[in-house]
Design a protein around this motif. Structure first.
Motif, PDB file in Angstrom:
ATOM      1  N   UNK A  35      49.376  14.799  23.926  1.00  0.00           N
ATOM      2  CA  UNK A  35      48.519  15.916  24.370  1.00  0.00           C
ATOM      3  C   UNK A  35      47.935  16.632  23.157  1.00  0.00           C
ATOM      4  N   UNK A  36      48.775  16.845  22.159  1.00  0.00           N
ATOM      5  CA  UNK A  36      48.307  17.518  20.931  1.00  0.00           C
ATOM      6  C   UNK A  36      47.189  16.719  20.269  1.00  0.00           C
ATOM      7  N   UNK A  37      47.322  15.386  20.308  1.00  0.00           N
ATOM      8  CA  UNK A  37      46.264  14.565  19.724  1.00  0.00           C
ATOM      9  C   UNK A  37      44.941  14.788  20.456  1.00  0.00           C
ATOM     10  N   UNK A  38      45.023  14.904  21.765  1.00  0.00           N
ATOM     11  CA  UNK A  38      43.812  15.171  22.554  1.00  0.00           C
ATOM     12  C   UNK A  38      43.153  16.489  22.150  1.00  0.00           C
ATOM     13  N   UNK A  39      43.988  17.513  21.916  1.00  0.00           N
ATOM     14  CA  UNK A  39      43.422  18.798  21.474  1.00  0.00           C
ATOM     15  C   UNK A  39      42.683  18.608  20.156  1.00  0.00           C
ATOM     16  N   UNK A  40      43.301  17.855  19.255  1.00  0.00           N
ATOM     17  CA  UNK A  40      42.668  17.590  17.962  1.00  0.00           C
ATOM     18  C   UNK A  40      41.362  16.827  18.110  1.00  0.00           C
ATOM     19  N   UNK A  41      41.347  15.858  19.014  1.00  0.00           N
ATOM     20  CA  UNK A  41      40.120  15.063  19.233  1.00  0.00           C
ATOM     21  C   UNK A  41      38.936  15.979  19.548  1.00  0.00           C
ATOM     22  N   UNK A  42      39.191  16.956  20.389  1.00  0.00           N
ATOM     23  CA  UNK A  42      38.094  17.864  20.765  1.00  0.00           C
ATOM     24  C   UNK A  42      37.575  18.628  19.553  1.00  0.00           C
TER      25      UNK A  42
ATOM     26  N   UNK B  38      44.902  16.976  26.770  1.00  0.00           N
ATOM     27  CA  UNK B  38      44.840  17.743  25.526  1.00  0.00           C
ATOM     28  C   UNK B  38      43.409  18.145  25.176  1.00  0.00           C
ATOM     29  N   UNK B  39      42.473  17.202  25.359  1.00  0.00           N
ATOM     30  CA  UNK B  39      41.064  17.537  25.103  1.00  0.00           C
ATOM     31  C   UNK B  39      40.636  18.694  25.998  1.00  0.00           C
ATOM     32  N   UNK B  40      41.028  18.623  27.257  1.00  0.00           N
ATOM     33  CA  UNK B  40      40.681  19.694  28.198  1.00  0.00           C
ATOM     34  C   UNK B  40      41.295  21.028  27.800  1.00  0.00           C
ATOM     35  N   UNK B  41      42.534  20.984  27.332  1.00  0.00           N
ATOM     36  CA  UNK B  41      43.200  22.232  26.913  1.00  0.00           C
ATOM     37  C   UNK B  41      42.373  22.974  25.872  1.00  0.00           C
ATOM     38  N   UNK B  42      41.835  22.205  24.923  1.00  0.00           N
ATOM     39  CA  UNK B  42      41.048  22.850  23.870  1.00  0.00           C
ATOM     40  C   UNK B  42      39.805  23.523  24.441  1.00  0.00           C
ATOM     41  N   UNK B  43      39.087  22.813  25.313  1.00  0.00           N
ATOM     42  CA  UNK B  43      37.890  23.427  25.884  1.00  0.00           C
ATOM     43  C   UNK B  43      38.232  24.660  26.717  1.00  0.00           C
ATOM     44  N   UNK B  44      39.346  24.580  27.456  1.00  0.00           N
ATOM     45  CA  UNK B  44      39.720  25.739  28.270  1.00  0.00           C
ATOM     46  C   UNK B  44      40.026  26.932  27.370  1.00  0.00           C
ATOM     47  N   UNK B  45      40.713  26.650  26.276  1.00  0.00           N
ATOM     48  CA  UNK B  45      41.014  27.692  25.299  1.00  0.00           C
ATOM     49  C   UNK B  45      39.710  28.310  24.759  1.00  0.00           C
ATOM     50  N   UNK B  46      38.744  27.443  24.497  1.00  0.00           N
ATOM     51  CA  UNK B  46      37.485  27.916  23.906  1.00  0.00           C
ATOM     52  C   UNK B  46      36.639  28.732  24.886  1.00  0.00           C
ATOM     53  N   UNK B  47      36.745  28.443  26.191  1.00  0.00           N
ATOM     54  CA  UNK B  47      35.994  29.282  27.150  1.00  0.00           C
ATOM     55  C   UNK B  47      36.784  30.534  27.524  1.00  0.00           C
TER      56      UNK B  47
END
Lengths: 259, 259
Positions: A35-42, B38-47
């Motif tokens: 999951x952390x890797x996915x956050x980084x990808x973004x 994880x990618x989604x988590x980042x976008x949610x954090x950013x909005x």
């Protein structure tokens, strides 16, 4: 993983994704690591999947800071090893060779898997085979960092506990902050410029690991060749982290709002 | 998961993370689904981890579009089921009950796990138990979407194949685009305003799934009570998606550059 053609516009990103999935399958990486890797990808996508100018500057300052250090230690976790084991070994070889394993989810099984991953050394890294690397934090994590949960705060005396400069790729905020509170200089590599790690560290390199570690190693070699005085290195190591992070945020903002 | 206190500032985010890890452990979610989360988590954090104004407007238009549809279908995958199975069932109940399972990594095992996940119904969802739901895409995925890989393009004739409006939460870009090319109206729920899915869909709701699905259901109930004409609903369903996406990008930009 091997099915991604090199011509794919996001080849490197998909290759890295394959590496973390492989590390997960072999027990090196925890589920949280995926999951952390996915956050980084973004975040990497948002900075344009290339090293920002601010990161280049951070790398220069970091190289000088690492060369000035008496006992520099590279702290590694499942994600950083999965992505850049060989690059981290090459970097450590240019320093004192110290790499310390520091897991968020520490289990004996994962520790052993990681030790094997270094020892098996499928990629045949010469620097590891030639015993230039001292792998800490597995059999010798007998000291405790203050203000961090018991298992997550276990560190090696010869490593992080007595280090003056710690490089923390992909570290969590709690621990990065605790290291700063212990009086250490902390160099973070973190794709999220808003994270606590990024905000609290002495220098934050906002860049993807496999891109920036070789640049950092190159810069260290480069500085070594110049035979600079400690004062000169000290000047190069001066860095306004807050300002650099704001530059990256501005870059992301520009990237997403420019047609 | 149960250890996260409700007072934690990111309680909902950590709860959702727990849900996807659980779904992964029970075989509903693929490894790629963890990274995607994880990618989604980042976008949610950013909005800002709340429903943007532009998403509220998208939800209104979507509610009208779904009410006007002759054969609306909700397409679900591992991530959307893991996060919001019950919310999606409640939504389908206000429509024609059609939910179609459409997996990126389709295996018979995962299909069966998902079917069981609906049938076991641990959460005791009354709407599912009362047979108001028609679960498509598992035993009846006999039609093929054009321009999509064989397994990923398998759809049900009664479902996506003949649908006029398809709601696609967390869909991949290829398939969203193929649905549009098939002449369907596509309502996407996607936290990444830059994704191909977001860009190509008729309406994109840029919001987190468990937050926006209940809002969409509520809006449908609300519109039903007003007994509007088809012309009135048509007007409400008009939506400038490009403009809405730009509003979200502006929101992210403001969020990260404002101190």
């Amino acid at each position: 993983m091997s099915m991604v053609p090199k011509s794919h516009p996001r080849y490197k990103s998909l290759l890295n994704r394959g590496k973390v999935v492989e590390a997960f399958e072999s027990g090196i990486l925890a589920k949280g690591g995926l999951i952390a890797h996915g956050r980084g990808e973004t975040y990497d996508y948002l900075i344009g999947e290339k090293t920002p100018k601010a990161a280049e500057e951070a790398i220069k300052a970091s190289a000088a800071m690492l060369l000035l250090a008496k006992n520099p230690v590279i702290s590694v976790n499942g994600n950083s090893i999965a992505l850049a084991k060989d690059e981290l070994i090459d970097l450590a070889t240019e320093l004192n060779g110290k790499i310390e394993v520091n897991l968020f989810y520490r289990t004996t099984e994962r520790e052993q898997k990681i030790k094997e991953f270094f020892e098996k050394n499928e990629s045949n890294n010469e620097n590891y085979k030639n015993n230039k690397i001292i792998l800490l934090g597995i059999d010798d994590a007998n000291k405790q960092m203050p203000n961090v949960d018991h298992l997550r705060g276990k560190v090696s005396e010869a490593g992080i506990y007595t280090a003056d400069v710690v490089l923390v790729p992909l570290e969590d905020g709690d621990r990065a902050e605790a290291l700063v509170e212990m009086g250490k200089q902390v160099i973070a590599i973190d794709l999220n410029p808003l994270s606590r790690t990024a905000q609290k560290s002495t220098i934050t390199i906002v860049d993807e690991l496999t891109r920036c570690i070789p640049l950092l190693t190159e810069e260290i070699i480069n500085l070594k060749q110049k035979n600079l005085s400690n004062n000169e290195l000290k000047q190069i190591s001066e860095f306004d982290n807050k300002k650099a992070l704001n530059k990256v945020l501005k870059l992301i903002s520009d990237n997403i709002t420019t047609e």
